[in-house]
Write an enzyme that holds these catalytic residues in place. Sequence first.
Site, PDB file in Angstrom:
ATOM      1  N   GLU A 141     -11.765   9.507  -6.781  1.00  0.00           N
ATOM      2  CA  GLU A 141     -12.454   9.663  -5.500  1.00  0.00           C
ATOM      3  C   GLU A 141     -12.935  11.097  -5.292  1.00  0.00           C
ATOM      4  O   GLU A 141     -14.023  11.323  -4.756  1.00  0.00           O
ATOM      5  CB  GLU A 141     -11.546   9.233  -4.349  1.00  0.00           C
TER       6      GLU A 141
ATOM      7  N   ASP B 289     -13.984  -0.500   0.050  1.00  0.00           N
ATOM      8  CA  ASP B 289     -13.686  -0.457   1.488  1.00  0.00           C
ATOM      9  C   ASP B 289     -14.881  -0.913   2.308  1.00  0.00           C
ATOM     10  O   ASP B 289     -15.560  -0.131   2.996  1.00  0.00           O
ATOM     11  CB  ASP B 289     -13.280   0.960   1.883  1.00  0.00           C
TER      12      ASP B 289
ATOM     13  N   HIS C  18      -7.418  -8.354   3.071  1.00  0.00           N
ATOM     14  CA  HIS C  18      -6.873  -6.999   3.100  1.00  0.00           C
ATOM     15  C   HIS C  18      -7.699  -6.175   4.077  1.00  0.00           C
ATOM     16  O   HIS C  18      -8.932  -6.250   4.069  1.00  0.00           O
ATOM     17  CB  HIS C  18      -6.936  -6.366   1.707  1.00  0.00           C
TER      18      HIS C  18
ATOM     19  N   ASP D 151      -5.669   2.605  -7.294  1.00  0.00           N
ATOM     20  CA  ASP D 151      -6.655   2.946  -6.266  1.00  0.00           C
ATOM     21  C   ASP D 151      -7.190   4.353  -6.493  1.00  0.00           C
ATOM     22  O   ASP D 151      -6.552   5.184  -7.159  1.00  0.00           O
ATOM     23  CB  ASP D 151      -6.000   2.851  -4.888  1.00  0.00           C
TER      24      ASP D 151
ATOM     25  N   ASP E 196       0.854  -1.181   0.000  1.00  0.00           N
ATOM     26  CA  ASP E 196       0.000   0.000   0.000  1.00  0.00           C
ATOM     27  C   ASP E 196       0.897   1.241   0.000  1.00  0.00           C
ATOM     28  O   ASP E 196       2.114   1.168  -0.185  1.00  0.00           O
ATOM     29  CB  ASP E 196      -0.952  -0.053   1.195  1.00  0.00           C
TER      30      ASP E 196
ATOM     31  N   GLU F 202     -12.022   6.457  -9.160  1.00  0.00           N
ATOM     32  CA  GLU F 202     -13.370   6.875  -9.585  1.00  0.00           C
ATOM     33  C   GLU F 202     -13.361   8.131 -10.473  1.00  0.00           C
ATOM     34  O   GLU F 202     -14.194   8.153 -11.405  1.00  0.00           O
ATOM     35  CB  GLU F 202     -14.257   7.123  -8.342  1.00  0.00           C
TER      36      GLU F 202
ATOM     37  N   ARG G  75     -10.434  -0.410  -8.740  1.00  0.00           N
ATOM     38  CA  ARG G  75     -11.748  -0.472  -8.105  1.00  0.00           C
ATOM     39  C   ARG G  75     -12.817   0.309  -8.864  1.00  0.00           C
ATOM     40  O   ARG G  75     -13.966   0.380  -8.425  1.00  0.00           O
ATOM     41  CB  ARG G  75     -11.663   0.000  -6.658  1.00  0.00           C
TER      42      ARG G  75
END
Length: 801
Positions: A404, A467, A527, A399, A286, A402, A450
């Site tokens: 985010e 998440d 995870h 990650d 990560d 989107e 994701r």
Amino acid sequence: MISSRFWLSIVLVFFSVTAHAATYQSHQLQGNQLQLQTDEFTVSLSFKSKGSVEVLYQKACLKQLPSFALAAPEQQLAATLNEQPQQLEFATTDLTVRIDKAPFRLSYYRGDELVLAEEKGFFAHETLRGFRFQLQDDEKLLGTGQRVVGMDRRGQRLPLYNKASYGYGTEAQQMYFGLPAVLSSKKYLVLFDNSASGFVDLGKTEKDVLQFEAVAGRTSYIVMTATSYPALIEQYVTVTGKQPLPPRWAFGNFASRFGYRTESETRAIVDKFAAEDFPLDAVVLDLYWFGPDIQGHMGNLAWDKKAFPNPKDMISDFKAKGVNTVLITEPFVLSSSKRWNEAVQANALARDLAGKAKTFDFYFGNTGLVDVFSEEGSKWFEGIYNELADYGVAGWWGDLGEPEVHPADTIHSIGTADEIHNAYGHRWAELLYKNRLEQQAAQRPMIMMRSGFAGSQRFGMIPWTGDVSRSWEGLKPQVELSLQMGLLGMAYTHSDLGGFAGGEVFDKELYIRWLQYGVFQPVYRPHAQEQIAPEPVLHDKETKDILREYVKLRYRLLPYNYSLAYENSMTGMPLMRPLFFENEADTSLIANKDSYLWGDAFLVTPVTTAGVKSVAVQLPAGVWFDYWTDKVYQGGKTIQQPTDLTTLPVLVRAGSFVPMVPAVQSLKDYSSRQLELHYYHDSSVNSAKGMLYEDDGVSPDSLKSGQYELLTFGAVAKNNRLTLELNRTGLGYTGMPKQREVTLVVHQFAQNSELLVNGKSHRWVNSAAELTAGTAWFDKAKQQVRVKFNWDQAKVKVALQ
């Protein structure tokens, strides 16, 4: 049968919108594309397969974006045009588009059956555009991507704007990976090829109307139809692209958490898996690999040498052990990061309204966003991936894609944030996938993201469900999420095993149940946030002892699981399959989100409630075996399947072939030289088939070049005689076993006097310890016949009587 009420509603709609509807003026046919001109707009119809057609409405001064959903066409299709005074019919053998001239309207037929019809059809008003279709009274609707709203989504109005859903549980209307596509129980699928922010209304506002609306974007949809759900999914992936095979190691066990902070900690966890006799194929790093804290460092995307002083040696050492390194990357570049000036100078970032690099605040700091749609942004990002690949990184975790946080006044090279938001992760995956194939042509990319768009599967994307809450409420919707995504091409959708968000006290039962379920889902990756260890090797002895056997079962099932991957890459068939595939006439099965089929053989019902001693399982027709005990159940009814903490409720269909191998510490040592082939026999099954796909596990061109081997299995039962036949076909591949030592296990077959392998008698022995090639043993306690032989020719025939 279409109801009279449906036809009445069509008539009412006809009269209500006639005054406002467009009127046909002319048409032109070029190849398999039909262009229609009305008094309001131009419409282009183009068949993408025998059962699918793209419809593109174009209106003057209405901006169009390129298609993100469509893959390159595989073939040119013949289409016919039939003109009548009031209608046109544009058709292939499998799908007919009927065009009413006045008022202008499109309807879609499979043979003589009307499957879908426009209501108002296309609309465009100021900043709102979209389509309206008529719904039939009795149809159920699935699709739209990640949501926790139930399997039948009719009656919902759902946002189309990819958005993080931190700590979600049993309800979530808006999540990381929406898809602008709806699949109907009438066996049609409509895909809206529009990446802009919008909504899909599945009969919520008007119960008989399916409406898609967006603030901008491409005014196009694709209609697909077929005679079965699997065939409909195959139409979808034919149009949007098929998932390439992942590298074989992606089916192994992952060590992952938020997150490993140092090289020494990472090395220690990899060693811990080996010391505890847990197989391991990947370790995931990560964001601490590029910075010591959560905030302030995103965008560095270079090794923090204080924490990871020798990353190349570390990755090389892991590789020697068969452990692949996966790195997280994000598309945000903080203004405090070491690469900020570099990114600005390279013109790699999306811009603000003044034409400067756009900045905004979010949780990780003040940031810009890579413009993956621009040539400059793509080139800059690719350079970073090239640098990291030189260290030996094998897998890529994208990650926050989107994105985010994505302010509406962010300007990308092809449009505003709201125009392309839902395609951002899709384009990022495309950039990375093509870059890796260009730079590492002999290696399959492994890309975990994701968020994406329709068709993201063609870039090898492996999504996860975000998440999720570390709770029973978080575990409950995981089957629904994976099933819905698998229906629309994203067949590798999986969850953070054990749950990710929250949780201060270790819930042992929840953890075990989640990781048990993980054996029968696409990617095995525990995870979580680090206050509770996500790795099974860091828990108590009982937890380790239970889960060690499940992780090893995952490895033993690799031949079966990998064959599911082959089937998916060829036809789009998901790995996790809903029960309504079993009886397509019974639409009540659509609601079942508690059980699913893992491939064709296994029926799995995860335990999602604490303390239960049994679970209700709705059995499809046929005969089913309890995987653990071989107890036989008659299908077509609901049973209570017993369970305890050591047993996940799993059943196996009678007539199934399940190939297995011994577990290995890492899939770098995978081999099917010792093959254990299980056949689940029942007198109700007269004939059965199975297969096993094998290749080198690495080459991106295995399917295209034919460099693989396909092992096929057949069974015929007649007059108390069971005959099993094994065949080998294909061009083969580097490292292919020339001979396999096969242990054939026939379940629920009583010992008989005659057992022949290729016409020669096999000798019966008295115990498992005596079993060698050329012998057979009857396990009386389990009612199993075990036959061992060497398979070194194209065909083997085993006869039991």
